[in-house]
Design an enzyme around this catalytic site. Sequence first.
Site, PDB file in Angstrom:
ATOM      1  N   HIS A  41    -119.609  48.653 -77.545  1.00  0.00           N
ATOM      2  CA  HIS A  41    -120.667  47.693 -77.259  1.00  0.00           C
ATOM      3  C   HIS A  41    -120.355  46.824 -76.029  1.00  0.00           C
ATOM      4  O   HIS A  41    -121.165  46.676 -75.120  1.00  0.00           O
ATOM      5  CB  HIS A  41    -120.856  46.745 -78.447  1.00  0.00           C
ATOM      6  CG  HIS A  41    -120.986  47.416 -79.772  1.00  0.00           C
ATOM      7  ND1 HIS A  41    -122.191  47.915 -80.266  1.00  0.00           N
ATOM      8  CD2 HIS A  41    -120.059  47.666 -80.728  1.00  0.00           C
ATOM      9  CE1 HIS A  41    -121.978  48.432 -81.461  1.00  0.00           C
ATOM     10  NE2 HIS A  41    -120.714  48.308 -81.772  1.00  0.00           N
TER      11      HIS A  41
HETATM   12  O1  RIB Z   1    -121.413  43.814 -82.879  1.00  0.00           O
HETATM   13  C1  RIB Z   1    -120.480  44.258 -81.925  1.00  0.00           C
HETATM   14  C2  RIB Z   1    -119.680  43.126 -81.388  1.00  0.00           C
HETATM   15  O2  RIB Z   1    -118.911  42.538 -82.423  1.00  0.00           O
HETATM   16  C3  RIB Z   1    -118.658  43.554 -80.329  1.00  0.00           C
HETATM   17  O3  RIB Z   1    -118.431  42.509 -79.439  1.00  0.00           O
HETATM   18  C4  RIB Z   1    -117.433  43.811 -81.138  1.00  0.00           C
HETATM   19  O4  RIB Z   1    -116.240  43.662 -80.364  1.00  0.00           O
HETATM   20  C5  RIB Z   1    -117.523  42.715 -82.144  1.00  0.00           C
HETATM   21  O5  RIB Z   1    -117.001  41.534 -81.555  1.00  0.00           O
END
Ligand code: RIB
Length: 310
Positions: free
Chosen positions: A238
């Site tokens: 992500h």
């Molecule tokens: O939902 C995904 C996010 O939450 C990303 O930043 C992952 O590293 C967690 O922090």
Amino acid sequence: MKNIPIIVDTDPGIDDFFAIMLANSHDQFDIKAITTVAGNQVLEKTTENALKIAELFKMKARIAKGAEGPINCELRTAGNIHGNNGLGDVMLPDTTRKLDKDYAWDVIYQEAVKSEGKLQLIAIGPLTNVAIALLKYSDLHKYIDKIVIMGGSTESGNRDAYGEFNIWVDPIAADIVFKSGIPLTMVGLNVTMKAGIIPQQLDELLSVTCKFDTQIRQLFTFLQKSYAQVGYSFIAIHDALAIAYVMQQEVLKCKPYYVAVETRGRHSRGRTVVDLDRSHKTKALNAHVAIDVDKEMFIKILKDMLKYYN
Ligand code: RIB
Ligand code: CA
């Protein structure tokens, strides 16, 4: 030429690792600081991971420790996805690198003022540090060019029906950030999951010669197991997509919307409520929301990153 001052606020985190690795490979980023926050793991672990990542990539950025928990609620971590040490239990080399003497929120303000309004703040963890900086420094908004977050979703969440982890951990902080009036881009699950890396693409990435091949393989393998355990046959890094957007905005299609953060709902606390129909005629469109992604472009950006570390 390093003409874009940035700060990465992060909770490393496997996808945070790749986000920092990507940011460090971009020749235009002048990474002023990496600021750490509790999220994927407790603050001690996310901070240790940030120090080790900075050492691994020989980064000159300040490393500053931030909040050990969300505003006005208990910390909930994501060890089921990122492992007990926060990095898939991969052991990065130890480091003697020292933490900055100042807290994350103070470093954000210091570097924002020094960057004379050009600083881009890329927040890829819970928004606690950013909120504290906004609360402590009433003129911070004058010195931030834009905030880009990995967080939220225009559709479903990943911690409950609507909660995306970064917002869900600290909805009050997110609410403060979304109401700050600072130009904000929201890179949510609706695009980061669409940019998920399927096994064939992962094989393509791993075929690129990279001096950190061992660590990368271990991190991806751990993430594949974590995602498989929750029913996914692909993996989503992500945070790297948020960095990719700052590098090459064409990778995402964004549109302005009014976004509210649910801070009290019994069933939807931590939801980013995106007014997609623009029914709120009087509300300011307070966020550029990513609504589509060029996945091929994203994969190419990742391949180019790996080649940089050849
Ligand atoms: O939902 C995904 C996010 O939450 C990303 O930043 C992952 O590293 C967690 O922090
Ligand atoms: Ca993160």
